[in-house]
Design a protein around this motif. Structure first.
Motif, PDB file in Angstrom:
ATOM      1  N   GLY A 279       0.721  -1.125   0.007  1.00 48.69           N
ATOM      2  CA  GLY A 279       0.027  -0.076  -0.122  1.00 48.69           C
ATOM      3  C   GLY A 279       0.858   1.330   0.083  1.00 48.69           C
ATOM      4  N   LEU A 280       2.099   1.291  -0.078  1.00 48.90           N
ATOM      5  CA  LEU A 280       3.218   2.318  -0.022  1.00 48.90           C
ATOM      6  C   LEU A 280       3.063   3.078  -1.513  1.00 48.90           C
ATOM      7  CD1 LEU A 280       4.975   4.400   1.476  1.00 48.90           C
ATOM      8  CD2 LEU A 280       6.647   2.442   0.918  1.00 48.90           C
ATOM      9  N   ALA A 281       2.233   4.063  -1.623  1.00 54.19           N
ATOM     10  CA  ALA A 281       2.318   4.481  -2.784  1.00 54.19           C
ATOM     11  C   ALA A 281       3.587   4.980  -3.759  1.00 54.19           C
ATOM     12  CB  ALA A 281       1.523   5.960  -2.810  1.00 54.19           C
ATOM     13  N   GLY A 282       3.758   4.546  -4.996  1.00 53.78           N
ATOM     14  CA  GLY A 282       4.709   4.829  -5.843  1.00 53.78           C
ATOM     15  C   GLY A 282       5.974   3.731  -5.435  1.00 53.78           C
ATOM     16  N   LEU A 283       5.596   2.533  -4.878  1.00 53.92           N
ATOM     17  CA  LEU A 283       6.635   1.598  -4.545  1.00 53.92           C
ATOM     18  C   LEU A 283       6.275   0.224  -4.711  1.00 53.92           C
ATOM     19  CD1 LEU A 283       9.822   1.092  -2.387  1.00 53.92           C
ATOM     20  CD2 LEU A 283       7.940  -0.641  -1.848  1.00 53.92           C
ATOM     21  N   LYS A 284       6.998  -0.468  -5.592  1.00 56.30           N
ATOM     22  CA  LYS A 284       6.453  -2.043  -5.928  1.00 56.30           C
ATOM     23  C   LYS A 284       7.496  -2.938  -5.539  1.00 56.30           C
ATOM     24  CE  LYS A 284       5.357  -1.557 -10.522  1.00 56.30           C
ATOM     25  NZ  LYS A 284       5.026  -2.173 -11.713  1.00 56.30           N
ATOM     26  N   VAL A 285       7.194  -3.702  -4.845  1.00 59.53           N
ATOM     27  CA  VAL A 285       7.845  -5.192  -4.636  1.00 59.53           C
ATOM     28  C   VAL A 285       7.953  -5.946  -5.864  1.00 59.53           C
ATOM     29  CG1 VAL A 285       8.858  -6.549  -3.019  1.00 59.53           C
ATOM     30  CG2 VAL A 285       7.703  -4.725  -2.252  1.00 59.53           C
ATOM     31  N   MET A 286       9.040  -6.229  -6.540  1.00 57.86           N
ATOM     32  CA  MET A 286       8.982  -7.026  -7.704  1.00 57.86           C
ATOM     33  C   MET A 286       8.525  -8.483  -6.950  1.00 57.86           C
ATOM     34  SD  MET A 286       9.871  -6.064 -10.620  1.00 57.86           S
ATOM     35  CE  MET A 286      11.186  -5.089 -10.616  1.00 57.86           C
ATOM     36  N   ARG A 287       7.575  -9.065  -8.103  1.00 60.52           N
ATOM     37  CA  ARG A 287       6.864 -10.085  -7.636  1.00 60.52           C
ATOM     38  C   ARG A 287       7.375 -11.251  -8.478  1.00 60.52           C
ATOM     39  NH1 ARG A 287       2.034  -9.712  -4.516  1.00 60.52           N
ATOM     40  NH2 ARG A 287       1.607  -7.708  -4.052  1.00 60.52           N
ATOM     41  N   PHE A 288       7.385 -12.358  -7.437  1.00 57.23           N
ATOM     42  CA  PHE A 288       7.756 -13.694  -8.166  1.00 57.23           C
ATOM     43  C   PHE A 288       6.470 -14.469  -8.188  1.00 57.23           C
ATOM     44  CE2 PHE A 288      11.465 -12.639  -5.883  1.00 57.23           C
ATOM     45  CZ  PHE A 288      12.535 -12.936  -6.793  1.00 57.23           C
ATOM     46  N   ASP A 289       6.415 -15.256  -9.332  1.00 60.38           N
ATOM     47  CA  ASP A 289       5.245 -16.108  -9.611  1.00 60.38           C
ATOM     48  C   ASP A 289       4.925 -17.303  -8.641  1.00 60.38           C
ATOM     49  OD1 ASP A 289       3.323 -17.897 -10.522  1.00 60.38           O
ATOM     50  OD2 ASP A 289       3.905 -17.913 -12.714  1.00 60.38           O
TER      51      ASP A 289
END
Ligand code: T4K
Length: 403
Positions: A279-289
């Motif tokens: 939920g932190l705006a402007g930050l994405k944690v790169m996802r693993f499948d």
């Protein structure tokens, strides 16, 4: 916990960590087991040149990768070069720019021309359609990278390579233990290359491996990594010395023993980062499948300066002041580095955009849940008060980086 921007170490507060918290801490496994193995090598006075520990290591890596052949090497850069020579590559080799420079340098060092293609923003890996468009009569191979351990579009690359009669090798430096549709990384293309550098999920101090199901290719790589000697000590061509020493193999085996446990910890860390930063705006944690096997070895976040008001570089500076030693993996793209920038200027919009945003945060068995909580507190404070952080940083030293 830091509540105000003024509490950040970069603005004079005390550092959150007394000791540096690093990305890439080695998975050393059971130290006693490592010393047992080294002692065994010393007792038997067999230290290198395809010794029993290197052979055992090769067997175990081949099993993990689901392939028939593995040739261990002194590092992955040399492994890529051995492969290029053993496969008689010439002219141009297509690869991503968003990678560690070793991918490009390995081929450039042999006089081949790296041709950089853009990534697919959905996967951060090389885009097969763009690769196809970049193939010329001089192209001899495609070398995609399973970036951060997330497998490339392997089926599409298989088709592009077959349709155009070019060879396909993968830089799988990050990909040990990962799968694509259930198939292990290691078995794609004609061959793949792993790295066992100290900072990798399995560490052999320095080390690498070529893995393949192609017997002839494996034999040629094996000969070339030992001066060109085939069995019976016949020198058939100019080889080099790319062998893995027994001490490295001892470390590699011990690190492999701890592989599952390391991945387990990495995955738990990944979950903790995800929930802390959700939920932190402007930050994405790169996802693993989650449907695949992953090694979760790189914890990558993407910082959108347009939303947060803080550029990735400033977040990196803030964290380093707190003793959190992040890495800008991989920034800039290789095409923006010498010698490539001068030799063959290209514009790769997706690569350039992502390279400005990505940051690797500390993970691995030595990083605790409490460490992650504290790192994320700092990230949150910095990004939620992004404009203030940038303004204060600019007041100290005018920024050269536009948010
Ligand atoms: N292809 C790809 C896609 C690669 O990522 C790499 C290597 C290669 C090919 C070539 O593989 P090798 O020929 O190296 O086998 C590190 C590694 O040296 C490099 O192997 C790796 N990729 C790259 C992603 O990371 P640097 O320049 O970032 O390393 P350095 O010394 O700045 O260390 C990074 C962090 O690791 C630091 O915060 C400290 C920590 N560290 C490092 C070492 C050496 C430790 O805690 N302990 C250690 O022993 O390249």
């Amino acid at each position: 916990m830091k509540r105000n921007v003024g509490d950040l170490a970069v603005f004079g507060g005390s550092s959150a960590f007394l000791q540096p918290l690093h990305v890439g801490r080695p998975n050393v496994g059971d130290r006693a087991r490592f010393f047992d193995r080294v002692n065994w090598a010393l007792d038997h006075q067999w230290l290198t040149n395809g010794g029993p520990l290197a052979r055992e290591f090769e067997q175990r890596v081949a099993e993990l990768a689901g392939v028939r052949y593995c040739v261990s090497t002194c590092n992955a850069t040399v492994a890529l070069q051995l492969l290029a020579r053993a496969a008689d590559l010439s002219g141009e080799v297509i690869m991503p720019s968003l990678t560690f420079p070793a991918t490009a340098h390995a081929f450039r060092w042999l006089g081949l021309t790296p041709v950089f293609c853009d990534i697919d923003p959905a996967t951060s890996c090389l885009d097969p359609a763009l690769v196809e468009a970049a193939i010329t009569p001089r192209t001899s191979a495609i070398v995609p990278v399973h970036l951060w351990g997330r497998p490339c579009a392997v089926d599409q690359f298989e088709k592009v390579a077959a349709d155009h009669g070019v060879q396909l090798f993968y830089d799988a430096a990050h990909g040990l233990g990962c799968t694509s549709e259930g198939r292990p990384v290691g078995g794609f293309g004609q061959a793949e290359v792993f790295s066992f550098h100290a900072t990798k999920v399995v560490n052999a101090f320095e080390g690498g491996a070529v893995v393949t199901d192609d017997e002839e290719l494996a034999q040629r790589v094996r000969a070339m990594h030992n001066f060109g000697f085939t069995q019976g000590r016949v020198c058939t061509e100019a080889g080099t010395n790319g062998k893995m020493a027994e001490a490295s193999a001892a470390m590699g085996l011990t690190s492999l023993d701890a592989f599952e446990e390391t991945v387990h910890r990495n995955e738990a860390n990944y979950d903790d980062y995800q929930s802390e930063l959700a939920g932190l705006a402007g930050l994405k944690v790169m996802r693993f499948d989650r449907a695949e096997r992953n090694n979760y070895h790189y914890l990558i976040v993407e910082v959108d300066a347009a939303v947060t008001g803080v550029h990735r570089d400033l977040l990196d500076t803030v964290l380093r002041a707190e003793n959190v030693v992040c890495q800008r993996y991989f920034s800039p793209g290789c095409h923006e580095m010498e010698p490539y920038r001068s030799e063959r200027p290209v514009t790769l919009p997706h690569t350039e955009r992502l390279a400005q945003k990505v940051l690797a945060l500390p993970t691995g068995p030595t990083v605790s849940r409490e460490d992650i909580r504290r790192v994320c507190d700092i990230v949150r404070l910095t990004l939620e008060r992004g404009h203030e952080v940038t303004r204060r940083a600019d007041e100290r030293v005018p920024s050269t980086v536009a948010p």
